[in-house]
Design an enzyme around this catalytic site. Structure first.
Site, PDB file in Angstrom:
ATOM      1  N   ASN A   7       0.874  -1.182   0.000  1.00 44.97           N
ATOM      2  CA  ASN A   7       0.000   0.000   0.000  1.00 44.97           C
ATOM      3  C   ASN A   7       0.910   1.230   0.000  1.00 44.97           C
ATOM      4  O   ASN A   7       1.494   1.564   1.025  1.00 44.97           O
ATOM      5  CB  ASN A   7      -0.886  -0.035   1.256  1.00 44.97           C
ATOM      6  N   LYS A   9       0.127   4.236  -0.222  1.00 46.17           N
ATOM      7  CA  LYS A   9      -0.526   5.410   0.389  1.00 46.17           C
ATOM      8  C   LYS A   9      -0.308   6.630  -0.519  1.00 46.17           C
ATOM      9  O   LYS A   9      -0.256   6.471  -1.732  1.00 46.17           O
ATOM     10  CB  LYS A   9      -0.026   5.609   1.823  1.00 46.17           C
ATOM     11  N   HIS A  95      -9.529   1.229   5.032  1.00 45.92           N
ATOM     12  CA  HIS A  95      -8.259   1.411   5.737  1.00 45.92           C
ATOM     13  C   HIS A  95      -8.487   2.361   6.909  1.00 45.92           C
ATOM     14  O   HIS A  95      -9.291   3.291   6.815  1.00 45.92           O
ATOM     15  CB  HIS A  95      -7.210   1.978   4.777  1.00 45.92           C
ATOM     16  N   GLU A  97      -6.820   4.736   7.939  1.00 51.41           N
ATOM     17  CA  GLU A  97      -6.558   6.143   7.601  1.00 51.41           C
ATOM     18  C   GLU A  97      -7.758   6.771   6.895  1.00 51.41           C
ATOM     19  O   GLU A  97      -7.913   7.988   6.894  1.00 51.41           O
ATOM     20  CB  GLU A  97      -5.274   6.237   6.753  1.00 51.41           C
ATOM     21  N   GLU A 164      -5.294  -4.789  10.686  1.00 49.30           N
ATOM     22  CA  GLU A 164      -4.255  -3.782  10.892  1.00 49.30           C
ATOM     23  C   GLU A 164      -4.543  -3.019  12.179  1.00 49.30           C
ATOM     24  O   GLU A 164      -5.344  -2.069  12.180  1.00 49.30           O
ATOM     25  CB  GLU A 164      -4.233  -2.786   9.732  1.00 49.30           C
ATOM     26  N   GLY A 170       2.722   2.338  10.888  1.00 48.83           N
ATOM     27  CA  GLY A 170       3.702   3.416  10.778  1.00 48.83           C
ATOM     28  C   GLY A 170       4.418   3.731  12.080  1.00 48.83           C
ATOM     29  O   GLY A 170       5.128   4.730  12.179  1.00 48.83           O
ATOM     30  N   SER A 208       3.539  -2.065  10.406  1.00 49.57           N
ATOM     31  CA  SER A 208       4.995  -2.130  10.607  1.00 49.57           C
ATOM     32  C   SER A 208       5.603  -3.470  10.206  1.00 49.57           C
ATOM     33  O   SER A 208       6.520  -3.965  10.871  1.00 49.57           O
ATOM     34  CB  SER A 208       5.357  -1.773  12.054  1.00 49.57           C
TER      35      SER A 208
END
Ligand code: 13P
Length: 245
Positions: A7, A9, A95, A97, A164, A170, A208
């Site tokens: 991904n 992003k 996701h 985010e 996730e 991250g 991660s």
């Protein structure tokens, strides 16, 4: 067969995005289909360019989001059919985010999944708890609720769920193997309860995942692959992850 999805992003302009795609394609040529499947999900703007670099490599191509509708007055949105037209066959939906940063509800994610499947895209539906939910012992409830609300009624022929944990994304803080294993078992139980047989589903871990922990993560029972963010932006490191099992 493990499935590794990169991904990207909001990373990748024409120059570096095509370079990265060419790097992944070069490593993949002749090495896919033998126990591994790899997909990259660049930003919408370079999907077509990335596709031209992936030809003949066996690497799949996806988008990172789509609209819940095919066309109409939805300024700024990209429909599943548009994604399909530029050569992608996968899409990441729900996701964290997007759930957190764009206020996407389970119902909206489900509508997107249904629209994407109707257009013939394979969906990767993300679930995962925040740090607060994790520390409060609510992770399993949160994931069960997200699965219940985000997955469509009808089970598609092929589908992917990605666990996730938000606090692992991250952050360099990967969930412990026992935590990942327990959550993947929980997800399997939830899916079995709802859909019966689990044919055609793969459950990925994301958060991660790096070259140095991929082997351990991919060997956990119930983990069918990885959804990789930062480490998918360097073809060397991404390929090390792709080759880890
Ligand atoms: P990182 O691998 O950078 O933690 O990101 C994970 C992720 O969000 C993939 O979708």
């Amino acid at each position: 067969m493990p499935l590794i999805v990169g991904n990207w992003k909001m990373n990748g302009l024409k120059a570096d995005g095509t370079l990265l795609a060419a790097g992944v394609a070069a490593k993949a040529k002749g090495n896919l289909g033998k126990g591994r499947e790899v997909v990259v999900c660049p930003p919408f703007t370079i999907i077509e360019r990335v596709q031209s670099k992936l030809i003949g490599s066996g690497v799949g191509l996806g988008a990172q989001d789509c609209a819940p509708k095919e066309s109409g007055a939805f300024t700024g949105d990209i429909s599943p059919g548009m994604i399909k037209e530029v050569g992608a066959t996968w899409v990441i939906l729900g996701h964290s985010e997007r759930r957190a940063g764009h206020g996407e509800s389970d119902a909206l994610v489900r509508a997107k999944v249904e629209a994407a499947e109707a257009a013939g895209l394979t969906t990767i539906v993300c679930v995962g708890e925040t740090l607060e939910e994790h520390d409060g012992g609510r992770a399993k409830d949160v994931v069960a609720r997200q699965l219940q609300g985000s997955l469509p009624e009808k089970r598609p022929a092929r589908w992917v769920v990605a666990y996730e944990p938000v606090w692992a994304i991250g952050s360099g803080r990967t969930a412990k193997a026992e935590v990942i294993g327990a959550m993947h078992r929980h997800i399997i139980v939830q899916l079995q309860r709802r859909f019966g047989k689990l044919d055609g589903v793969q459950i990925l871990y994301g958060g991660s995942v790096k070259a140095d922990n991929a082997r351990e993560i991919l060997s956990i029972d119930g983990v069918d692959g990885a959804l990789v963010g930062g480490a998918s932006l360097k073809s060397e490191e991404f390929w090390t992850i792709c080759s880890a099992r």
